[in-house]
Design a protein around this motif. Structure first.
Motif, mmCIF file in Angstrom:
data_model
loop_
_atom_site.group_PDB
_atom_site.id
_atom_site.type_symbol
_atom_site.label_atom_id
_atom_site.label_comp_id
_atom_site.label_asym_id
_atom_site.label_seq_id
_atom_site.Cartn_x
_atom_site.Cartn_y
_atom_site.Cartn_z
ATOM 1 N N TYR A 16 39.398 -22.601 64.264
ATOM 2 C CA TYR A 16 38.264 -22.038 65.003
ATOM 3 C C TYR A 16 38.464 -22.199 66.508
ATOM 4 C CZ TYR A 16 35.686 -21.255 60.696
ATOM 5 O OH TYR A 16 35.286 -20.776 59.462
ATOM 6 N N ASP A 17 39.055 -23.314 66.922
ATOM 7 C CA ASP A 17 39.328 -23.508 68.348
ATOM 8 C C ASP A 17 40.322 -22.464 68.855
ATOM 9 O OD1 ASP A 17 37.635 -25.656 68.436
ATOM 10 O OD2 ASP A 17 39.216 -27.173 68.227
ATOM 11 N N ALA A 18 41.360 -22.215 68.055
ATOM 12 C CA ALA A 18 42.365 -21.229 68.457
ATOM 13 C C ALA A 18 41.760 -19.829 68.525
ATOM 14 C CB ALA A 18 43.540 -21.251 67.481
ATOM 15 N N ALA A 19 40.871 -19.511 67.578
ATOM 16 C CA ALA A 19 40.209 -18.201 67.591
ATOM 17 C C ALA A 19 39.351 -18.048 68.843
ATOM 18 C CB ALA A 19 39.365 -18.033 66.338
ATOM 19 N N SER A 20 38.598 -19.094 69.182
ATOM 20 C CA SER A 20 37.748 -19.032 70.380
ATOM 21 C C SER A 20 38.586 -18.853 71.636
ATOM 22 C CB SER A 20 36.906 -20.309 70.488
ATOM 23 O OG SER A 20 35.962 -20.377 69.441
ATOM 24 N N ALA A 21 39.701 -19.586 71.700
ATOM 25 C CA ALA A 21 40.566 -19.484 72.874
ATOM 26 C C ALA A 21 41.130 -18.076 73.020
ATOM 27 C CB ALA A 21 41.696 -20.506 72.780
ATOM 28 N N LEU A 22 41.519 -17.457 71.895
ATOM 29 C CA LEU A 22 42.095 -16.111 71.938
ATOM 30 C C LEU A 22 41.047 -15.088 72.371
ATOM 31 C CD1 LEU A 22 44.867 -14.848 71.332
ATOM 32 C CD2 LEU A 22 44.036 -14.293 69.051
ATOM 33 N N ILE A 23 39.836 -15.193 71.831
ATOM 34 C CA ILE A 23 38.758 -14.274 72.186
ATOM 35 C C ILE A 23 38.380 -14.435 73.653
ATOM 36 C CG2 ILE A 23 36.343 -13.693 71.807
ATOM 37 C CD1 ILE A 23 38.097 -12.685 69.593
ATOM 38 N N GLU A 24 38.236 -15.678 74.097
ATOM 39 C CA GLU A 24 37.837 -15.923 75.484
ATOM 40 C C GLU A 24 38.897 -15.446 76.470
ATOM 41 O OE1 GLU A 24 37.020 -20.066 75.460
ATOM 42 O OE2 GLU A 24 35.202 -19.858 74.228
ATOM 43 N N ALA A 25 40.169 -15.609 76.105
ATOM 44 C CA ALA A 25 41.236 -15.119 76.984
ATOM 45 C C ALA A 25 41.201 -13.599 77.098
ATOM 46 C CB ALA A 25 42.598 -15.575 76.458
ATOM 47 N N ALA A 26 40.941 -12.922 75.968
ATOM 48 C CA ALA A 26 40.847 -11.459 75.998
ATOM 49 C C ALA A 26 39.645 -11.021 76.830
ATOM 50 C CB ALA A 26 40.738 -10.917 74.572
ATOM 51 N N GLU A 27 38.526 -11.734 76.713
ATOM 52 C CA GLU A 27 37.342 -11.390 77.498
ATOM 53 C C GLU A 27 37.608 -11.568 78.992
ATOM 54 O OE1 GLU A 27 34.420 -13.968 75.862
ATOM 55 O OE2 GLU A 27 33.857 -12.600 74.237
ATOM 56 N N ALA A 28 38.265 -12.675 79.351
ATOM 57 C CA ALA A 28 38.556 -12.928 80.767
ATOM 58 C C ALA A 28 39.498 -11.879 81.330
ATOM 59 C CB ALA A 28 39.164 -14.325 80.926
ATOM 60 N N GLU A 29 40.515 -11.493 80.541
ATOM 61 C CA GLU A 29 41.442 -10.462 81.001
ATOM 62 C C GLU A 29 40.724 -9.128 81.175
ATOM 63 O OE1 GLU A 29 45.593 -8.261 79.571
ATOM 64 O OE2 GLU A 29 44.859 -10.010 78.482
ATOM 65 N N ALA A 30 39.816 -8.812 80.242
ATOM 66 C CA ALA A 30 39.087 -7.550 80.330
ATOM 67 C C ALA A 30 38.171 -7.524 81.553
ATOM 68 C CB ALA A 30 38.263 -7.336 79.055
ATOM 69 N N VAL A 31 37.455 -8.624 81.805
ATOM 70 C CA VAL A 31 36.558 -8.689 82.969
ATOM 71 C C VAL A 31 37.353 -8.502 84.254
ATOM 72 C CG1 VAL A 31 35.093 -10.225 84.324
ATOM 73 C CG2 VAL A 31 34.791 -10.077 81.845
ATOM 74 N N ALA A 32 38.507 -9.165 84.331
ATOM 75 C CA ALA A 32 39.332 -9.047 85.536
ATOM 76 C C ALA A 32 39.846 -7.629 85.737
ATOM 77 C CB ALA A 32 40.495 -10.024 85.463
ATOM 78 N N SER A 33 40.153 -6.935 84.634
ATOM 79 C CA SER A 33 40.747 -5.603 84.738
ATOM 80 C C SER A 33 39.752 -4.532 85.177
ATOM 81 C CB SER A 33 41.381 -5.200 83.392
ATOM 82 O OG SER A 33 40.380 -4.989 82.406
ATOM 83 N N VAL A 34 38.455 -4.758 84.918
ATOM 84 C CA VAL A 34 37.456 -3.730 85.250
ATOM 85 C C VAL A 34 36.541 -4.131 86.402
ATOM 86 C CG1 VAL A 34 37.449 -2.871 82.875
ATOM 87 C CG2 VAL A 34 35.755 -4.581 83.562
ATOM 88 N N ALA A 35 36.678 -5.352 86.914
ATOM 89 C CA ALA A 35 35.740 -5.846 87.927
ATOM 90 C C ALA A 35 35.730 -4.970 89.177
ATOM 91 C CB ALA A 35 36.076 -7.291 88.292
ATOM 92 N N ASP A 36 36.908 -4.657 89.692
ATOM 93 C CA ASP A 36 36.982 -3.873 90.938
ATOM 94 C C ASP A 36 36.406 -2.476 90.758
ATOM 95 O OD1 ASP A 36 38.114 -6.024 92.191
ATOM 96 O OD2 ASP A 36 40.182 -5.301 92.021
ATOM 97 N N SER A 37 36.786 -1.808 89.655
ATOM 98 C CA SER A 37 36.296 -0.443 89.439
ATOM 99 C C SER A 37 34.791 -0.437 89.190
ATOM 100 C CB SER A 37 37.026 0.208 88.267
ATOM 101 O OG SER A 37 36.848 -0.545 87.075
ATOM 102 N N ASP A 38 34.268 -1.453 88.478
ATOM 103 C CA ASP A 38 32.821 -1.529 88.245
ATOM 104 C C ASP A 38 32.058 -1.661 89.568
ATOM 105 O OD1 ASP A 38 33.241 -1.320 85.573
ATOM 106 O OD2 ASP A 38 32.623 -3.360 85.063
ATOM 107 N N ALA A 39 32.532 -2.571 90.426
ATOM 108 C CA ALA A 39 31.856 -2.787 91.707
ATOM 109 C C ALA A 39 31.900 -1.537 92.578
ATOM 110 C CB ALA A 39 32.502 -3.971 92.429
ATOM 111 N N ALA A 40 33.054 -0.859 92.598
ATOM 112 C CA ALA A 40 33.186 0.354 93.414
ATOM 113 C C ALA A 40 32.278 1.463 92.901
ATOM 114 C CB ALA A 40 34.644 0.807 93.419
ATOM 115 N N GLU A 41 32.202 1.622 91.579
ATOM 116 C CA GLU A 41 31.338 2.658 91.008
ATOM 117 C C GLU A 41 29.860 2.395 91.331
ATOM 118 O OE1 GLU A 41 33.921 3.989 87.058
ATOM 119 O OE2 GLU A 41 32.203 2.646 86.873
ATOM 120 N N ARG A 42 29.455 1.141 91.193
ATOM 121 C CA ARG A 42 28.047 0.823 91.453
ATOM 122 C C ARG A 42 27.709 1.029 92.931
ATOM 123 N NH1 ARG A 42 24.087 -1.988 88.558
ATOM 124 N NH2 ARG A 42 22.328 -2.616 89.888
#
Length: 413
Positions: free
Chosen positions: A261-287
């Motif tokens: 369960y710890d490994a699953a949480s780490a994998l999900i959280e890493a994917a979430e962090a990567e996704a947030v980083a990848s769209v942060a700039d475009s989201d801010a510019a669009e808004r």
């Protein structure tokens, strides 16, 4: 219809060897087919041929991730608009504007969320029915056509069945399986299958085009499994390499139920962090762009009431951005699962002494040790668990549930 631009004199010595197809790696047969079609299309535009011959109005580009489906579609669109009789020179105004995404007669549909809606497709089909402004072709490029909803697919099908005389549809999908593209759409399109580029070909591109050192290029090309874009990221981004290392450490971490369960949480959280980083700039510019268009920060009469009335538009933007973030998270998670599947594949290769190279050469010691402990059947079950997790997420099972089930299966073997 606007007059066709005159052909530009062609001096072979001044043109790039591959022109618009230079970034299409390891796809010699596909390039040959597309060049022949573009040349045939140019003859139709010039009025020297009564039919399109090798050209048709609807195309599907298929192939594994990283094979260059969208690259091929964009390059073909550029060749169709090339000022030099469709040779796809890569240097004329037509080629430059298509490759840069600014050509008036070429529209690119890139789904930001989990699907392409029927509303988007109807609007696109309506615009695609107009005559091309330059007298050549009206081109619609649909990336990830496998994300078309059923209603959107039906709207597209009607346009493909009776296309305007100068409109071309270019669809990109993983395969022609009914799960990826409907049978009726497939039956009306010409298919261009792309193959996975070899590691050597990808490494050569990294060295010559991106200036990557030979050792790093060879490693990144192997680790990316033929995915040119991912190979470039691995070669140039230390954080991407760190995320990959964390994924390859998963098999060693699975020592019990809690660790799973710890490994699953780490994998999900890493994917979430990567996704947030990848769209942060475009989201801010669009808004910021939307708020500016709606008069945010204005002090004149009615500015405050105008912003209150724009709440619906801001909510719609936020909805689209959440959908895009979800897609980015799933894409990041899928890349991690591909790496994990390749690790278990390497274990099988080592166990069976198969005459092929391992994917993760830098983890060969770990996969070799696992090969000494696990029976081939156990390794195969683990590999199947990873592939099953990918399928479940693709079918909209909640990622955390699918990943937790996978981790438990990997631990049990």
């Amino acid at each position: 219809m606007a007059a066709v631009k005159p052909s530009v004199a062609t001096d072979p010595e001044t043109l790039p060897a591959d022109g618009v197809f230079a970034d299409l790696i390891g796809q010699r047969e596909a390039v040959r087919v597309l060049r022949a079609a573009a040349a045939s299309a140019a003859r139709v535009v010039a009025g020297t041929a009564e039919s399109a011959g090798a050209m048709t109005h609807s195309w599907i580009f298929t192939g594994p991730p990283g094979s260059g489906r969208s690259v091929a579609a964009r390059a073909f669109a550029a060749a169709l608009q090339c000022d030099r009789d469709g040779i796809g020179c890569g240097v004329c105004h037509g080629c430059h504007t298509v490759l840069g995404g600014t050509h008036a007669d070429v529209r690119f549909v890139v789904p930001e969320g989990l699907s392409i809606s029927v509303g988007e497709m109807r609007a696109l089909v309506l615009r695609a029915g107009t005559a091309p402004s330059n007298g050549r072709w009206q081109v619609v490029v649909i990336s990830d056509a496998d994300r078309l909803t059923e209603a959107a697919g039906n709207a597209l099908l009607k346009a493909i069945e009776e296309p305007p005389p100068r409109t071309v549809f270019l669809l990109c999908a993983p395969s022609t399986h009914p799960d990826d593209i409907s049978v009726t759409i497939r039956s009306r399109c010409r298919v261009v299958p792309l193959v996975q580029p070899s590691a050597d070909a990808v490494a050569q591109v990294l060295m010559t085009r991106d200036g990557v050192a030979p050792d790093m290029a060879a490693w990144a090309a192997s680790a990316a499994q033929g995915h040119v874009g991912r190979a470039k990221r691995l070669a140039g981004d230390p954080q991407a390499r760190g995320r990959r290392d964390a994924v390859l450490a998963v098999p060693r971490r699975l020592t019990g139920v809690g660790a799973c369960y710890d490994a699953a949480s780490a994998l999900i959280e890493a994917a979430e962090a990567e996704a947030v980083a990848s769209v942060a700039d475009s989201d801010a510019a669009e808004r910021a762009a939307l708020e500016q268009a709606l008069g945010a920060g204005g002090t004149g009469r009615g500015a405050a009431s105008a912003m209150r009335g724009a709440a619906g538009q801001i909510k719609e933007l936020e909805r689209r951005q959440r959908s895009r973030a979800t897609r980015a998270q799933r894409d990041a998670l899928d890349r991690a699962l591909v790496d994990l599947a390749a690790f278990y594949r390497d274990v099988l290769v080592t166990t069976l002494r198969a005459p092929v190279r391992v994917v993760h050469a830098d983890s060969a010691e770990t996969s070799g040790a696992a090969a000494g402990r696990w029976a081939p059947e156990s390794t195969l079950r683990r590999l199947e668990a990873v592939l099953r997790c990918r399928d479940e997420i693709d079918q909209n099972v909640k990622p955390r549930i699918a990943v937790e089930a996978m981790m438990l299966a990997l631990w049990r073997g």
